[in-house]
Structures are given as C-alpha cells and as structure tokens.
Design an enzyme around this catalytic site. Structure first.
Site, mmCIF file in Angstrom:
data_model
loop_
_atom_site.group_PDB
_atom_site.id
_atom_site.type_symbol
_atom_site.label_atom_id
_atom_site.label_comp_id
_atom_site.label_asym_id
_atom_site.label_seq_id
_atom_site.Cartn_x
_atom_site.Cartn_y
_atom_site.Cartn_z
ATOM 1 N N GLU A 256 0.888 -1.182 0.000
ATOM 2 C CA GLU A 256 0.000 0.000 0.000
ATOM 3 C C GLU A 256 0.914 1.217 0.000
ATOM 4 O O GLU A 256 1.537 1.522 1.019
ATOM 5 C CB GLU A 256 -0.878 -0.002 1.258
ATOM 6 C CG GLU A 256 -1.719 -1.257 1.447
ATOM 7 C CD GLU A 256 -2.889 -1.359 0.495
ATOM 8 O OE1 GLU A 256 -3.189 -0.360 -0.187
ATOM 9 O OE2 GLU A 256 -3.484 -2.440 0.413
ATOM 10 N N CYS A 290 -2.562 9.039 2.794
ATOM 11 C CA CYS A 290 -2.302 8.512 1.449
ATOM 12 C C CYS A 290 -3.437 8.799 0.480
ATOM 13 O O CYS A 290 -3.208 8.926 -0.710
ATOM 14 C CB CYS A 290 -2.030 7.017 1.533
ATOM 15 S SG CYS A 290 -3.378 6.101 2.299
HETATM 16 P P1 NAD Z 1 8.416 4.924 4.640
HETATM 17 O O1 NAD Z 1 8.412 4.136 3.396
HETATM 18 O O2 NAD Z 1 9.554 5.833 4.893
HETATM 19 O O3 NAD Z 1 8.348 3.965 5.923
HETATM 20 C C1 NAD Z 1 7.325 3.003 6.088
HETATM 21 C C2 NAD Z 1 7.862 1.864 6.944
HETATM 22 O O4 NAD Z 1 8.905 1.215 6.232
HETATM 23 C C3 NAD Z 1 8.460 2.296 8.280
HETATM 24 O O5 NAD Z 1 8.098 1.378 9.278
HETATM 25 C C4 NAD Z 1 9.955 2.230 8.015
HETATM 26 O O6 NAD Z 1 10.717 1.972 9.173
HETATM 27 C C5 NAD Z 1 10.030 1.041 7.080
HETATM 28 N N1 NAD Z 1 11.236 0.975 6.259
HETATM 29 C C6 NAD Z 1 12.050 1.983 5.873
HETATM 30 N N2 NAD Z 1 13.067 1.489 5.131
HETATM 31 C C7 NAD Z 1 12.894 0.156 5.045
HETATM 32 C C8 NAD Z 1 13.604 -0.908 4.405
HETATM 33 N N3 NAD Z 1 14.712 -0.671 3.702
HETATM 34 N N4 NAD Z 1 13.122 -2.151 4.533
HETATM 35 C C9 NAD Z 1 11.993 -2.386 5.219
HETATM 36 N N5 NAD Z 1 11.282 -1.436 5.849
HETATM 37 C C10 NAD Z 1 11.720 -0.173 5.752
HETATM 38 O O7 NAD Z 1 7.034 5.703 4.654
HETATM 39 P P2 NAD Z 1 6.545 6.783 5.697
HETATM 40 O O8 NAD Z 1 7.268 8.051 5.466
HETATM 41 O O9 NAD Z 1 6.557 6.183 7.061
HETATM 42 O O10 NAD Z 1 5.008 6.943 5.267
HETATM 43 C C11 NAD Z 1 4.571 7.861 4.316
HETATM 44 C C12 NAD Z 1 4.265 7.174 3.001
HETATM 45 O O11 NAD Z 1 3.356 6.108 3.210
HETATM 46 C C13 NAD Z 1 3.604 8.089 2.001
HETATM 47 O O12 NAD Z 1 4.189 7.894 0.746
HETATM 48 C C14 NAD Z 1 2.153 7.612 1.980
HETATM 49 O O13 NAD Z 1 1.458 7.869 0.784
HETATM 50 C C15 NAD Z 1 2.321 6.155 2.237
HETATM 51 N N6 NAD Z 1 1.097 5.571 2.793
HETATM 52 C C16 NAD Z 1 0.351 4.761 1.990
HETATM 53 C C17 NAD Z 1 -0.844 4.226 2.480
HETATM 54 C C18 NAD Z 1 -1.722 3.351 1.613
HETATM 55 O O14 NAD Z 1 -2.609 2.714 2.141
HETATM 56 N N7 NAD Z 1 -1.501 3.305 0.309
HETATM 57 C C19 NAD Z 1 -1.236 4.503 3.791
HETATM 58 C C20 NAD Z 1 -0.445 5.329 4.562
HETATM 59 C C21 NAD Z 1 0.726 5.857 4.059
#
Ligand code: NAD
Length: 525
Positions: A256, A290
């Site tokens: 997502e 999102c």
């Molecule tokens: P992010 O991708 O920076 O982090 C999300 C998660 O991934 C965190 O728990 C982080 O620790 C982890 N992570 C980071 N690097 C990783 C790696 N190399 N391997 C595995 N895990 C890793 O996102 P964010 O800044 O926390 O959230 C914002 C983003 O999330 C926005 O782009 C938003 O659109 C998206 N989002 C999407 C939805 C949806 O349902 N489509 C819902 C909420 C947020």
C-alpha cells in the site's frame, strides 16, 4: 495511562517497552512529540536476531490458534473492538502525542480499528468458507476450494495512521489463523504497543503477535525472510525495496504505497458541498494521508466561485497542539516532512505559481506546523504537481471539461484514489470508471469509501499491489488449496485402449461437454 502533561508516564513507557521482542539489551530509539519536540519515551532499536526470535515465538503459538474454531477467533476480534472503545481516551492521547495530529483525526483511527474488527468478526468467516467449484467432468469430479492460514504475517507500517495501520491490517490476518510480527514506524511505536496490549486483553494468545521496534533498513530483510506474507504500507520508494526482498525470498506481499490524488469538480456540482468535502479531503491529518488530495481540477464555469469559497474555508481551519478536540489541523510529523513541504512550495513559487493562502510555517503553534496551503497557476512540471508532497498543500486548476479533467487526473504514475463532484451521480459514476485509480469517491472525499470495509481498496501503478478490506483483504493471508475427487475412475489411460483411440474419444467427449455446458442452465447462470 494519562497523558495530560503532554507525555506518557515513565511507568507506562516502561510497561509498553516490555511488549517489544528482543533477545539482548538494545540501544534506545527515542520518540519525540511533534507538538513540542519533547521526549515521549524510548523503545529498543531491535536487531535481526530479535526478528528471528519473534518469528520463532509467533510460529510456536500459531498452530494452536489456527486450530481454534474461527468463531472463537472472531469473538476475540469483537472483544478487542470493545476494549478499544473503552480505552479510547488514552488511545487518542497516545496517537496525538506520537503523531502530532488533531484529535478528530486520531478519533477517525479509533473508529477504523473498531469498524474493521467488527467487520472481519462478522464477515471474515464467510470470506474463508470452503467453496464447491465445477469439477473437470460433471458429476464424476468434485472440486472444493479451501483457505488455510499462511502461517506468519509480517507488517511494516508508517507513522501517519499509527493505530489504524498497525492494527487494522493485522486483524484479518489473525482471524484467518495466522501469527503476526509488527514493525511500526520509528516515530510511532507506542500506539502499536498499546493496541497489541489490548489484543492480548481481548484474548489473543501470548506470543502470537510480536512487535519489533527499530530502523526499517535494519529490520526489513530479517522480517521479510522470516514470514510467509508481508504487508507493507509506506512510500513507493521503500515499497520497491520491500517488494524486491519479497521477490528474493519468494514471500507473498501486498504493498500500500503513495499517491498524487486528484479531485474533479464538474460544472454542475454543489459548490458548498464540494468545498466542505474537499477542505477535509485535502487537510485531514495535515495532508499526511495517502488518500488525501493534492490536486483539484474544476470545470471553468465554476472555477472562480469555487476558488474563492475554498480559500475562505481553508483560512477558517484552526491549528493546535492540545490533547482535545479544539483544533481542526495538527502538526507535521518531523523535520524531513516539513522540509519536503517547504521545498515543494518554494519550487512552486519559483515557477510562477500563486500562493492563495498559507505557504508558511506556523512556529507560533508548534515547531513543525505548516499553514494549510492553496496554490493556483501551478505549472504541470512543478514538483508539487508531480510528486507526492504528503503535507497540507493542494493546487487548484481550471479545466475546459470533464474529458480534460480525466486526462489530467490520470497523468501520474500513481493510482490510489480520486473523487468526482457532480449533481448527477450517474454521470459521476461513469466518470469514475474512466479514472485509473484503485478507488474513486463520488460526492465525498474518502471517508465513505474507506468506511466501506466490505469493498477492497488499494492502489494501481506506483500506488501499490494488492488490496486491503473485504474478501481480498483476508484471503491474501491464506493459502488456497483445491481438493479434487474423482468419483468413479481416475482420469488416466485405460488398460487395453490405444492412446490414439483415447485421444479421439476424449476429443468427442470434450465437444459434447462444451455443447452440454453451453445449453446447461447451470452454466448460463
Ligand atoms: P516509509 O516508506 O519511509 O516507511 C514506512 C515503513 O517502512 C516504516 O516502518 C519504516 O521503518 C520502514 N522501512 C524503511 N526502510 C525500510 C527498508 N529498507 N526495509 C523495510 N522497511 C523499511 O514511509 P513513511 O514516510 O513512514 O510513510 C509515508 C508514506 O506512506 C507516504 O508515501 C504515503 O502515501 C504512504 N502511505 C500509503 C498508504 C496506503 O494505504 N496506500 C497509507 C499510509 C501511508
């Protein structure tokens, strides 16, 4: 747990920390409140060995959980919903403290968790019912499709909806009979830990749900390689990394991801309703959502009136950092998010966009607050027009007609959500079918779509793979097994019948079968 002082008590932090799986002492990962930059508490920065231990413990508990009747597991989800409602004030405090959001936005998270638990408790079992399928040869072969838990589900979650996203995607996984390992975002572990405590109070067996806190890049690979399905919610960039890991380990995955959502306001729309809906749709959770909107396309005839009402309504929004329902809009989560918002607005200004309102920090409210911002005359190649800002910034653009609105809405690699505003809902639904997103709301921003838990939601293109909610949202946590039983004779060569004769006979047989199927009332249904 009381958080009126703007922080969690030492005792609460200590208790919640105990919910983190680790096999050794780990350095602290400090969590700060976006409202004030004060320290909320610290959790362990887990290491790969902790993830392996979490997987071992959850797998040991999973078998007995899966063996329990699904009605019992559904009962646990209902009790969890009850516990979440009882604990609502403290849950809202923790969400506000960690994520810096307005209390109404935190309340929406609580509603989501309760509705999702209730939905899967009621409807989840039906989605997993064994289903009789058409056999290869009518009457002689029967085929039954069944759904078994995959075993262990890993959830990697972001900070923007720390309660909803930590728990709501886990609930169907648990109902299906799985164990779970949750890795919350670095900024928001306490919501996840408190919610998992509530799950335990509701009857989830000890060890079935494990929480590992820490850095994504450290925990990502061990997590993916130790589970049977990974659900990732976060940025498209990180999603690609996690999807690549899932591919490498041949682990099923749902993603997502981000969006650049657009709303289309047609010339026959009720302006006041569109403005009311879209002000919420753009600035809920300070735009860190999102499915919120960062682009609005308005048919020319309505544009002047729309922009004037929209700017007025945006300016009427109140910002605030208190643990009550006083403010409409909360803070950004961190400095990196504030930097992105400022960069996008600076780039827009440089390229000639007009800042109709906002466009500045609000340090008078808190260190990370930013005024809800409306841009016009934004060039199509500006950063704020193409990339996800994930903040309180929206551009409003006039379009000649609905066709141009559709073309511009679809002009993005993302495909998460959109909305259409019109007096004619049939026209709105027809237009929705031309928009390339996983969901479209007609005459609503997104809440009605999100609350339709029975209907799948997710993204296309760069916005993701797979769906949450509905049958798709639970069956993804299962392996499908088909059992086909041959009633009379195995479908194998018959002794004494030459292969050529068997080939001719089966060709006639297939012809007859196709004819039969064409005329069978059952097949026509
Ligand atoms: P992010 O991708 O920076 O982090 C999300 C998660 O991934 C965190 O728990 C982080 O620790 C982890 N992570 C980071 N690097 C990783 C790696 N190399 N391997 C595995 N895990 C890793 O996102 P964010 O800044 O926390 O959230 C914002 C983003 O999330 C926005 O782009 C938003 O659109 C998206 N989002 C999407 C939805 C949806 O349902 N489509 C819902 C909420 C947020």
């Amino acid at each position: 747990m009381k958080a009126s002082s703007g922080s969690l008590s030492e005792r609460t932090v200590e208790r919640l920390r105990e919910g983190v799986t680790r096999v050794d002492d780990r350095p602290p990962l400090v969590v700060r409140s976006p409202f004030t930059d004060e320290r909320v508490g610290a959790v362990p920065a887990c290491q790969p060995a902790d993830v392996a231990a979490a997987a071992e413990r959850a797998r040991a508990a999973q078998e007995a959980w899966a063996a329990r009747p699904i009605e019992e597991r559904a009962g646990v989800l209902q009790r969890f919903a009850d516990r979440a409602i009882e604990a609502r004030e403290e849950l809202l405090d923790v969400v506000q403290l960690e994520a810096g959001k307005a209390r109404l936005d935190a309340h929406v998270e609580l509603l989501d968790v309760v509705l999702t638990a209730d939905y899967y408790a009621r409807r989840g079992p039906t989605h997993l019912d064994a289903a009789r399928r058409a056999g290869g040869i009518p009457l002689l072969t029967t085929a039954v499709e069944r759904h078994d838990p995959v075993g262990l589900v890993g959830l990697i979650e972001p900070w923007n909806y720390p309660l909803t996203l930590a728990i709501s995607d886990m609930l169907p996984a648990l109902l299906a009979g799985n164990g779970a390992i949750l890795k919350p975002a670095e900024a928001t572990p306490f919501c996840a830990l408190r919610a998992v405590e509530l799950l335990t109070e509701a009857g989830v067996p000890e060890d079935l749900v494990q929480v590992v806190t820490g850095e994504g890049p450290t925990l990502g690979e061990p997590l993916v390689s130790n589970v049977d399905h990974v659900t990732f919610t976060g940025s498209t960039e990180t999603g690609r990394t996690v999807a690549a890991l899932a591919g490498e380990h041949l682990v099923d995955a749902s993603m997502e991801l981000g969006g650049k959502n657009a709303a289309v306001v047609l010339g026959d729309a009720d302006i006041s309703q569109a403005v009311r809906g879209l002000v919420h749709g753009c600035f809920a959770n300070a735009g860190q959502l999102c499915i919120s909107f960062e682009r609005i396309y308005v048919e020319e005839g309505l544009y002047d009136d729309f922009i004037s009402e929209f700017v007025d309504a945006t300016e009427a929004l109140t910002l605030g950092a208190s643990l009550d329902f006083a403010a409409d809009v909360g803070s950004l989560i961190g400095q990196h998010q504030l930097d992105t918002v400022e960069d996008h607005v600076a780039d827009a200004r440089e390229r000639g966009a007009t800042v109709e309102t906002g466009g500045r920090r609000r340090e008078d409210v808190g260190p990370l607050f930013y005024a809800p911002t409306v841009l016009t005359d934004l060039p199509e190649d500006a950063t704020a027009a193409c990339e996800e800002t994930f903040g309180p910034v929206v551009s409003v653009t006039p379009v000649a007609d609905a066709d141009e609105a559709v073309v511009r809405t679809n002009d993005t690699p993302y495909g998460l959500h959109a909305s259409v505003w019109t007096d004619d809902t049939d026209r709105g639904e027809a237009l929705a079918r031309r928009i390339e997103t996983g969901s479209v709301s007609v005459n609503d921003a997104f809440l009605g779509m999100w609350a339709a838990t029975d209907a799948p939601m997710g993204g296309v293109g760069d916005s993701g793979i797979g769906r949450r909610h509905g049958g798709d949202g639970i069956r993804k946590y299962t392996e499908t097994q088909t059992v086909a039983t041959q009633r009379v004779h195995p479908l194998a060569p018959v002794d004494g019948v030459p292969n050529r004769v068997a080939a001719v006979a089966t060709t006639y047989g297939i012809r007859a079968l196709r004819r039969l199927r064409r005329f069978s009332p059952l097949e026509r249904e």
